[in-house]
Motif scaffolding. Structure first.
Motif, PDB file in Angstrom:
ATOM      1  N   ASN A 116      20.701   6.570  34.433  1.00 28.76           N
ATOM      2  CA  ASN A 116      20.514   7.789  35.219  1.00 28.76           C
ATOM      3  C   ASN A 116      21.332   7.715  36.507  1.00 28.76           C
ATOM      4  O   ASN A 116      20.868   8.082  37.601  1.00 28.76           O
ATOM      5  CB  ASN A 116      19.023   8.009  35.542  1.00 28.76           C
ATOM      6  CG  ASN A 116      18.743   9.422  36.018  1.00 28.76           C
ATOM      7  OD1 ASN A 116      19.452  10.367  35.658  1.00 28.76           O
ATOM      8  ND2 ASN A 116      17.737   9.571  36.856  1.00 28.76           N
ATOM      9  N   ALA A 117      22.556   7.221  36.386  1.00 27.87           N
ATOM     10  CA  ALA A 117      23.430   7.039  37.549  1.00 27.87           C
ATOM     11  C   ALA A 117      24.034   8.361  37.995  1.00 27.87           C
ATOM     12  O   ALA A 117      24.386   9.218  37.178  1.00 27.87           O
ATOM     13  CB  ALA A 117      24.545   6.048  37.210  1.00 27.87           C
ATOM     14  N   ALA A 118      24.159   8.516  39.299  1.00 33.08           N
ATOM     15  CA  ALA A 118      24.829   9.681  39.861  1.00 33.08           C
ATOM     16  C   ALA A 118      26.279   9.363  40.186  1.00 33.08           C
ATOM     17  O   ALA A 118      27.114  10.259  40.316  1.00 33.08           O
ATOM     18  CB  ALA A 118      24.109  10.134  41.127  1.00 33.08           C
ATOM     19  N   ALA A 119      26.562   8.084  40.327  1.00 36.95           N
ATOM     20  CA  ALA A 119      27.919   7.641  40.659  1.00 36.95           C
ATOM     21  C   ALA A 119      28.079   6.200  40.194  1.00 36.95           C
ATOM     22  O   ALA A 119      27.103   5.530  39.829  1.00 36.95           O
ATOM     23  CB  ALA A 119      28.169   7.743  42.160  1.00 36.95           C
ATOM     24  N   LEU A 120      29.308   5.740  40.194  1.00 42.50           N
ATOM     25  CA  LEU A 120      29.537   4.340  39.844  1.00 42.50           C
ATOM     26  C   LEU A 120      30.838   3.844  40.454  1.00 42.50           C
ATOM     27  O   LEU A 120      31.683   4.621  40.906  1.00 42.50           O
ATOM     28  CB  LEU A 120      29.512   4.133  38.327  1.00 42.50           C
ATOM     29  CG  LEU A 120      30.452   4.949  37.428  1.00 42.50           C
ATOM     30  CD1 LEU A 120      31.884   4.422  37.488  1.00 42.50           C
ATOM     31  CD2 LEU A 120      29.966   4.898  35.982  1.00 42.50           C
ATOM     32  N   ILE A 121      30.951   2.538  40.474  1.00 41.04           N
ATOM     33  CA  ILE A 121      32.168   1.868  40.914  1.00 41.04           C
ATOM     34  C   ILE A 121      32.672   1.038  39.741  1.00 41.04           C
ATOM     35  O   ILE A 121      31.920   0.245  39.159  1.00 41.04           O
ATOM     36  CB  ILE A 121      31.905   0.963  42.136  1.00 41.04           C
ATOM     37  CG1 ILE A 121      31.576   1.833  43.355  1.00 41.04           C
ATOM     38  CG2 ILE A 121      33.103   0.065  42.431  1.00 41.04           C
ATOM     39  CD1 ILE A 121      31.138   1.048  44.577  1.00 41.04           C
ATOM     40  N   LEU A 122      33.914   1.257  39.369  1.00 40.92           N
ATOM     41  CA  LEU A 122      34.538   0.491  38.301  1.00 40.92           C
ATOM     42  C   LEU A 122      35.113  -0.796  38.884  1.00 40.92           C
ATOM     43  O   LEU A 122      35.517  -0.832  40.051  1.00 40.92           O
ATOM     44  CB  LEU A 122      35.676   1.288  37.663  1.00 40.92           C
ATOM     45  CG  LEU A 122      35.366   2.728  37.223  1.00 40.92           C
ATOM     46  CD1 LEU A 122      36.656   3.429  36.825  1.00 40.92           C
ATOM     47  CD2 LEU A 122      34.367   2.727  36.078  1.00 40.92           C
TER      48      LEU A 122
END
Length: 224
Positions: free
Chosen positions: A165-171
């Motif tokens: 349920n992520a709103a954002a992420l960092i690759l």
């Protein structure tokens, strides 16, 4: 001469307590971990010899158990202690990151990713999943091997983002060569993932490449 016979200001443990860990050399820090030397060799001299044998502190920390344990003054018990120390460090960095917004703590993000990925002998691709306030939900390694458009599947990244349920992420991924410069494939992959994740309203905030130095940010480079 035993370390106990050294002037107090020169003993690694006393020096650390007086001036802090940053004041110590790699050999002095390692000597505190070793605690004792071997017959006729102080802990500091043993630490210096081990650093010479391995080539660097990083190489020693990343050594396999068989390679580590066959060196003078080391063994399975010391290897287990070292792995416990390294894991405590990683967990400490993870807890620190969870308490803060990833965007407000860029150094905490870099420190954590470096601790998680710099030791990997092969390329791995991972994601740091964030909530709507950019607090950390989870860190997952998703792919192993050469990182290019063919080996990282956007559908799987999207699936894991939705599961958290992520709103954002960092690759993030590592370059085992130690050189963190982004390749054309890195930039194309970032764009593909941005487009795929945008379809489910998940923002890609950055893509960090982990090498020998500080992790490189594609966002800071203006490459995304």
């Amino acid at each position: 001469m035993s370390i106990r016979d050294w002037p107090a200001a020169e003993r690694p443990r006393e020096k650390l307590l007086e001036h802090g860990a940053r004041a110590l050399s790699d050999a002095e820090l390692l000597a505190i971990f070793l605690r004792t030397g071997v017959a006729g060799v102080s802990a500091v001299d043993l630490a210096r010899q081990l650093l010479l044998d391995f080539g660097s502190l990083r190489a020693l920390l990343e050594a396999t158990q068989p390679d580590f344990s066959r060196r003078m003054g080391l063994g399975p018990a010391k290897y287990a202690q070292l792995q416990a120390v390294l894991e405590m460090s990683r967990r400490h960095l993870a807890e620190r990151l969870r308490r803060e917004s990833a965007l407000e703590s860029p150094q905490a993000v870099r420190d954590y990713l470096k601790a998680r990925l710099r030791h990997e002998p092969h390329e791995v691709f991972a994601c740091l999943f964030l909530d709507s306030k950019h607090r950390v939900l989870a860190f997952e390694v998703l792919f192993h091997g050469s990182i290019d458009g063919a080996s990282v599947y956007p559908r799987q990244v999207v699936k894991r983002a939705l599961a958290h349920n992520a709103a954002a992420l960092i690759l993030t991924h590592n370059h085992p060569s130690g050189v963190a410069e982004p390749s054309q494939a890195d930039q194309l992959l970032t764009k593909r993932l941005q487009e795929a994740l945008a379809l489910v309203d998940v923002r890609v905030l950055d893509h960090f490449i982990v090498g020998d130095g500080e992790p490189l940010s594609l966002a800071e480079r203006g490459l995304m």
